[in-house]
Design a protein around this motif. Structure first.
Motif, mmCIF file in Angstrom:
data_model
loop_
_atom_site.group_PDB
_atom_site.id
_atom_site.type_symbol
_atom_site.label_atom_id
_atom_site.label_comp_id
_atom_site.label_asym_id
_atom_site.label_seq_id
_atom_site.Cartn_x
_atom_site.Cartn_y
_atom_site.Cartn_z
ATOM 1 N N GLU A 141 0.934 -1.201 -0.029
ATOM 2 C CA GLU A 141 -0.089 -0.023 0.128
ATOM 3 C C GLU A 141 0.940 1.324 -0.036
ATOM 4 O OE1 GLU A 141 -2.461 -0.552 3.261
ATOM 5 O OE2 GLU A 141 -3.825 -1.856 2.160
ATOM 6 N N GLY A 142 2.131 1.108 0.343
ATOM 7 C CA GLY A 142 2.827 2.322 0.380
ATOM 8 C C GLY A 142 3.659 2.467 -1.013
ATOM 9 N N ASP A 143 3.360 1.628 -1.747
ATOM 10 C CA ASP A 143 3.939 1.841 -3.309
ATOM 11 C C ASP A 143 2.896 1.619 -4.190
ATOM 12 O OD1 ASP A 143 6.038 2.092 -5.070
ATOM 13 O OD2 ASP A 143 7.262 0.474 -4.261
ATOM 14 N N PHE A 144 3.159 1.914 -5.530
ATOM 15 C CA PHE A 144 2.387 1.853 -6.701
ATOM 16 C C PHE A 144 2.419 0.768 -7.519
ATOM 17 C CE2 PHE A 144 2.956 6.237 -5.045
ATOM 18 C CZ PHE A 144 1.749 6.884 -5.233
ATOM 19 N N LEU A 145 2.339 -0.432 -6.942
ATOM 20 C CA LEU A 145 2.576 -1.835 -7.587
ATOM 21 C C LEU A 145 1.351 -2.011 -8.634
ATOM 22 C CD1 LEU A 145 3.866 -3.955 -4.578
ATOM 23 C CD2 LEU A 145 5.184 -2.260 -6.075
ATOM 24 N N GLY A 146 0.463 -1.066 -8.636
ATOM 25 C CA GLY A 146 -0.712 -1.442 -9.679
ATOM 26 C C GLY A 146 -0.547 -0.589 -10.837
ATOM 27 N N ALA A 147 0.704 0.065 -10.927
ATOM 28 C CA ALA A 147 0.586 0.936 -12.212
ATOM 29 C C ALA A 147 0.561 0.311 -13.568
ATOM 30 C CB ALA A 147 1.900 1.722 -12.079
ATOM 31 N N PHE A 148 0.827 -0.951 -13.426
ATOM 32 C CA PHE A 148 0.783 -1.833 -14.876
ATOM 33 C C PHE A 148 -0.685 -2.075 -15.082
ATOM 34 C CE2 PHE A 148 0.184 -5.944 -16.811
ATOM 35 C CZ PHE A 148 1.170 -5.657 -17.791
ATOM 36 N N THR A 149 -1.433 -2.379 -13.969
ATOM 37 C CA THR A 149 -2.804 -2.377 -14.097
ATOM 38 C C THR A 149 -3.499 -1.294 -14.470
ATOM 39 O OG1 THR A 149 -2.731 -4.244 -12.396
ATOM 40 C CG2 THR A 149 -4.992 -3.113 -12.932
ATOM 41 N N LEU A 150 -3.046 -0.059 -14.015
ATOM 42 C CA LEU A 150 -3.700 1.142 -14.358
ATOM 43 C C LEU A 150 -3.483 1.460 -16.004
ATOM 44 C CD1 LEU A 150 -4.879 3.905 -13.998
ATOM 45 C CD2 LEU A 150 -2.605 4.708 -12.910
ATOM 46 N N ALA A 151 -2.215 0.946 -16.548
ATOM 47 C CA ALA A 151 -1.967 1.371 -17.676
ATOM 48 C C ALA A 151 -2.708 0.557 -18.469
ATOM 49 C CB ALA A 151 -0.404 1.141 -18.168
ATOM 50 N N ASN A 152 -3.085 -0.649 -18.300
ATOM 51 C CA ASN A 152 -4.014 -1.614 -19.031
ATOM 52 C C ASN A 152 -5.343 -1.204 -19.070
ATOM 53 O OD1 ASN A 152 -1.992 -3.608 -19.926
ATOM 54 N ND2 ASN A 152 -2.413 -5.059 -18.138
ATOM 55 N N ARG A 153 -5.854 -0.931 -17.892
ATOM 56 C CA ARG A 153 -7.186 -0.242 -17.973
ATOM 57 C C ARG A 153 -7.308 1.062 -18.566
ATOM 58 N NH1 ARG A 153 -10.052 -0.776 -12.130
ATOM 59 N NH2 ARG A 153 -11.658 -0.258 -13.381
ATOM 60 N N LEU A 154 -6.393 2.008 -18.599
ATOM 61 C CA LEU A 154 -6.439 3.380 -19.600
ATOM 62 C C LEU A 154 -6.705 2.803 -20.732
ATOM 63 C CD1 LEU A 154 -3.519 5.443 -17.831
ATOM 64 C CD2 LEU A 154 -6.042 6.048 -17.999
ATOM 65 N N THR A 155 -5.903 1.450 -21.323
ATOM 66 C CA THR A 155 -6.076 1.569 -22.822
ATOM 67 C C THR A 155 -7.300 0.649 -22.936
ATOM 68 O OG1 THR A 155 -3.640 1.222 -23.074
ATOM 69 C CG2 THR A 155 -5.091 -0.191 -24.510
ATOM 70 N N LEU A 156 -7.741 -0.311 -22.379
ATOM 71 C CA LEU A 156 -9.134 -1.019 -22.440
ATOM 72 C C LEU A 156 -10.199 -0.418 -22.257
ATOM 73 C CD1 LEU A 156 -7.434 -4.349 -20.828
ATOM 74 C CD2 LEU A 156 -7.855 -3.907 -23.489
ATOM 75 N N GLU A 157 -10.300 0.512 -21.096
ATOM 76 C CA GLU A 157 -11.545 1.130 -20.735
ATOM 77 C C GLU A 157 -11.658 2.760 -21.142
ATOM 78 O OE1 GLU A 157 -12.076 0.728 -16.594
ATOM 79 O OE2 GLU A 157 -11.173 -1.399 -16.572
ATOM 80 N N GLY A 204 -9.677 3.728 -23.960
ATOM 81 C CA GLY A 204 -9.045 3.896 -25.455
ATOM 82 C C GLY A 204 -7.677 4.772 -25.401
ATOM 83 N N VAL A 205 -6.924 5.058 -24.570
ATOM 84 C CA VAL A 205 -5.574 5.285 -24.479
ATOM 85 C C VAL A 205 -4.727 4.433 -25.159
ATOM 86 C CG1 VAL A 205 -3.697 6.573 -23.323
ATOM 87 C CG2 VAL A 205 -6.126 6.692 -22.681
ATOM 88 N N PRO A 206 -3.951 4.977 -26.245
ATOM 89 C CA PRO A 206 -2.957 3.938 -26.759
ATOM 90 C C PRO A 206 -1.997 3.284 -25.798
ATOM 91 C CG PRO A 206 -3.344 5.840 -28.227
ATOM 92 C CD PRO A 206 -4.107 6.396 -26.674
ATOM 93 N N TRP A 207 -1.638 2.129 -25.947
ATOM 94 C CA TRP A 207 -0.850 1.669 -24.833
ATOM 95 C C TRP A 207 0.461 2.224 -24.323
ATOM 96 C CZ3 TRP A 207 -0.611 -1.199 -20.788
ATOM 97 C CH2 TRP A 207 0.881 -1.808 -20.587
ATOM 98 N N ARG A 208 1.161 2.690 -25.283
ATOM 99 C CA ARG A 208 2.423 3.169 -24.919
ATOM 100 C C ARG A 208 1.960 4.692 -24.153
ATOM 101 N NH1 ARG A 208 6.098 1.607 -22.420
ATOM 102 N NH2 ARG A 208 6.263 0.173 -24.053
ATOM 103 N N THR A 209 1.139 5.347 -24.531
ATOM 104 C CA THR A 209 0.574 6.826 -23.985
ATOM 105 C C THR A 209 0.128 6.411 -22.741
ATOM 106 O OG1 THR A 209 0.347 7.654 -26.261
ATOM 107 C CG2 THR A 209 -0.706 8.749 -24.213
ATOM 108 N N ALA A 210 -0.442 5.166 -22.342
ATOM 109 C CA ALA A 210 -0.981 4.891 -21.194
ATOM 110 C C ALA A 210 0.023 4.610 -20.154
ATOM 111 C CB ALA A 210 -1.984 3.461 -21.217
ATOM 112 N N GLN A 211 1.105 3.990 -20.773
ATOM 113 C CA GLN A 211 2.272 3.762 -19.848
ATOM 114 C C GLN A 211 2.775 5.206 -19.324
ATOM 115 O OE1 GLN A 211 4.750 1.152 -18.942
ATOM 116 N NE2 GLN A 211 2.627 -0.140 -19.210
ATOM 117 N N VAL A 212 2.848 6.064 -20.239
ATOM 118 C CA VAL A 212 3.342 7.332 -19.948
ATOM 119 C C VAL A 212 2.512 8.222 -18.992
ATOM 120 C CG1 VAL A 212 3.970 9.545 -21.042
ATOM 121 C CG2 VAL A 212 4.657 7.708 -22.008
ATOM 122 N N ILE A 213 1.126 8.186 -18.953
ATOM 123 C CA ILE A 213 0.353 8.816 -18.087
ATOM 124 C C ILE A 213 0.149 8.082 -16.841
ATOM 125 C CG2 ILE A 213 -2.132 9.138 -17.787
ATOM 126 C CD1 ILE A 213 -2.584 9.277 -20.598
ATOM 127 N N ALA A 214 0.501 6.690 -16.794
ATOM 128 C CA ALA A 214 0.426 5.986 -15.559
ATOM 129 C C ALA A 214 1.699 6.423 -14.571
ATOM 130 C CB ALA A 214 0.354 4.628 -15.576
#
Length: 511
Positions: free
Chosen positions: A361-377, A379-389
Motif C-alpha cells: 500500500e505504500g508503493d504504486f505496484l498497480g501502475a501496470f494494471t492502471l496502464a492496462n485499464r487506461l487502454t482497455l476502458e 481507449g488510450v494507446p498503450w504506450r501513451t497509457a504507460q506514460v500517463i500512469a
C-alpha cells in the motif's frame, strides 16, 4: 599368507597414515555393506558355475555376514590396509577353508566401482526423500497464504503485487522438478559395473545380467571399459545436486533480505535465532547464512569433481575413483545438511502479512494494471497509457500520496496533459491500485491469482504423490534384491547349483 609377490615390504607409515588407513576407514563405514552384497552375488555365481559346493557356500556366506566395521581393521602388514584384502583375510580365517577358486577371475576395479555406485544410489534415494518432504512442507506453507498481498521484486525493486503463496509455490514447483530430474538421473545410472573385471572383461562366463538384477540394478553396464573407467554417472548426480543447491541458495537470499532490517516480512523462532556479542538489540538469523554457505559447498564439490576427472586417462585409477569420488560424498553431506536446515526454517517461519500489506500500500505496484485499464476502458494507446500512469505516480509521490490514497482529479489532470480524457478517474485508480484486487486481477494460469495458486498446489500434490511412488518402487527394488540374494544363498547352501542362465564349468577349479 602374503597378498602380493610383486612388492617386497609393507606400506610405509606416512603412506598408510595419510592415504590407506583413512580410505579403509571410510570404506568400512560407508561401503562395507555394499561390498558384502557384491561378495554374496559373486558367491552365487561361483555356485552356479560349479566352482563351490553347498558346504563351501554356506561357510563363506556365514563369514561374509560376520563382517562389520568393528571387526576388520586397516593393517599394513596383514592386509596392506586394503579392505578388499581384509575381507579376503576374514573369510580365509574361518573354520572352513575357502574353495580354491575363491576370487578367481576377479578384480578390485569393478568391485569398487560397483560398491561406490551402490552407495551413491542409496544416497540419491535418501536425498530424494528429503526433497519430497521439503517440497511438501513448502507447499503446505503456501496453502496457508493465498490471499495475502506482498510485493514481488524485479531488479531488487518492488514491481508487482503477489502473495507468499505464489512465491512459495514456485519453490515447491522447483523442488518437485528436482525430484523428477533426480529420478531420471537415477534411472540413467542404473547399470551395474560388476563383471567388467579390471577393464577388458572376465574369462569365466559370469552372468552379468543376473548379477545386476541381484544387486537391484536395471541392467549391467554394457561396455567393460566404461564400467570401470567412466565416472560420468558421478558427474551427472553432482550436476543435479548443484543445480538444486543454486536454486535453494537463491530462495534463501530472498529470505535473508525479507527477514532483515527494512523489511521484516519473515520472522523465525528464537531457537533458530542468534545474538550479537556486542549489540544487545540484535536478533540474527545465521541459519540462513549456513544454508547458503552449504549450498556453496555443494556447487564447489561439483566443480572439484569435474576438475579432478578432466585431466586423467580414460581408465580405472584411484585419482578418479577415490580422490575425485570424495567430492561426491562431501556434496551429499553438504546438501543433506542444507536441506534439513531449510526444511526446519520454512516449517517454523512466520510470514508477517501485515508488513507485507503495508509495503504494497505504500508503493504504486498497480501502475501496470492502471496502464492496462487506461487502454482497455478509456481507449488510450498503450504506450501513451504507460506514460500517463508513470506521470501520475511521479506526481502522486510529489504530493506525498501512496497507493492507499488515490487522487482521481490528479489522474484526470495528468491524462489531459497528454491529450486524453479519462472518465471516472477515481474509480479507475481505486480498482488499479488496491492491493487485494491486484492479486485477483490476473487471469492466466500459473498466475498469482489465489485460484491459480490453489490449482498449482493441487497439481503439485499430485506430482509429489506420483514421484514419491516412483522413488518408493526404486527403494523396494533394492530391498527386494537383497532379500532375494539371501534366499538364494540359503537354497544354494543345501541344494544343487542355483538356476543357471548361462552355461558354466561343471568341475570345481576347471574353467
Amino acid at each position: 599368507m602374503a597378498v602380493t609377490g610383486r612388492i617386497d615390504g609393507v606400506p610405509s607409515e606416512v603412506w598408510d597414515e595419510e592415504v590407506l588407513a583413512p580410505q579403509f576407514g571410510y570404506e568400512a563405514e560407508a561401503l562395507l555393506p555394499h561390498y558384502v552384497s557384491i561378495e554374496k552375488v559373486l558367491l552365487l555365481e561361483y555356485r552356479r558355475m560349479g566352482l563351490v559346493d553347498q558346504e563351501g557356500t554356506a561357510a563363506i556366506a556365514g563369514r561374509l555376514d560376520e563382517l562389520t566395521p568393528e571387526l576388520i581393521r586397516a593393517d599394513p602388514r596383514d592386509n596392506m590396509s586394503d579392505i578388499f584384502f581384509a575381507m579376503e583375510r576374514h573369510v580365509a580365517r574361518g573354520g572352513t577353508t575357502p574353495f580354491a577358486a575363491w576370487h578367481v577371475d576377479r578384480s578390485r576395479n569393478d568391485f569398487q566401482a560397483c560398491g561406490q555406485l551402490l552407495s551413491s544410489r542409496e544416497n540419491v534415494r535418501a536425498l530424494a526423500d528429503g526433497l519430497i518432504a521439503f517440497g511438501r512442507t513448502v507447499a503446505a506453507r503456501a496453502a496457508e497464504l493465498p490471499d495475502s498481498p506482498m510485493p514481488g521484486y524485479t531488479h531488487a525493486q518492488a514491481a508487482q503485487t503477489v502473495t507468499p503463496a505464489f512465491y512459495l509455490s514456485a519453490l515447491s514447483e522447483e523442488t518437485l522438478d528436482a525430484a523428477r530430474r533426480l529420478l531420471a538421473t537415477y534411472d540413467g545410472i542404473d547399470r551395474s559395473p560388476l563383471g567388467a573385471g579390471s577393464m577388458a572383461g572376465q574369462e569365466l562366463p559370469w552372468d552379468r545380467e543376473r548379477m545386476a538384477a541381484l544387486l537391484g540394478f536395471r541392467q549391467p553396464q554394457p561396455h567393460a571399459l566404461m564400467a570401470v573407467a567412466s565416472r560420468s554417472w558421478a558427474l551427472g548426480v553432482a550436476s543435479e545436486l548443484s543445480t538444486f543447491a543454486v536454486l535453494l541458495s537463491r530462495f534463501t537470499t530472498d529470505l535473508m533480505t525479507w527477514s532483515g532490517a527494512g523489511f521484516g516480512f519473515v520472522d523465525f523462532p528464537d531457537d533458530l535465532a542468534g545474538i550479537s556479542a556486542a549489540m544487545p538489540q540484535k536478533r540474527n538469523f545465521p541459519v540462513l547464512e549456513r544454508i547458503r554457505g552449504r549450498c556453496s559447498h555443494v556447487v564447489g564439490c561439483a566443480a572439484q569433481l569435474a576438475f579432478a576427472q578432466h585431466g586423467t586417462p580414460y581408465a580405472n585409477s584411484v585419482e578418479v575413483s577415490k580422490e575425485a569420488g570424495r567430492h561426491l560424498r562431501e556434496q551429499f553431506a553438504a546438501l543433506r545438511s542444507a536441506l534439513r536446515l531449510a526444511h526446519t526454517a520454512l516449517a517454523t517461519a512466520t510470514f508477517r502479512t501485515d508488513r507485507m500489506r503495508e509495503a504494497c500500500e505504500g508503493d504504486f505496484l498497480g501502475a501496470f494494471t492502471l496502464a492496462n485499464r487506461l487502454t482497455l476502458e478509456a481507449g488510450v494507446p498503450w504506450r501513451t497509457a504507460q506514460v500517463i500512469a508513470g506521470a501520475y505516480v511521479r506526481a502522486a509521490i510529489a504530493k506525498g500520496l501512496t497507493a492507499a490514497t488515490p487522487d482521481g482529479p490528479l489522474l484526470a489532470a495528468v491524462a489531459e496533459e497528454h491529450g486524453h480524457r479519462v472518465p471516472e478517474p477515481g474509480a479507475l485508480l481505486a480498482g488499479s491500485l488496491d492491493a487485494d484486487r491486484a492479486v485477483r486481477v490476473k487471469r492466466s494460469t500459473g498466475s498469482t491469482h489465489p485460484d491459480a495458486v490453489r490449482a498449482m498446489l493441487a497439481a503439485q500434490d499430485r506430482g509429489y504423490r506420483e514421484v514419491a511412488g516412483q522413488w518408493r518402487l526404486r527403494a523396494e527394488t533394492a530391498s527386494a534384491a537383497a532379500a532375494r540374494v539371501d534366499a538364494l544363498l540359503a537354497d544354494a547352501s543345501t541344494d544343487g547349483p542355483t538356476n543357471a542362465s548361462t552355461e558354466g564349468p561343471t568341475q570345481a577349479g576347471t574353467p
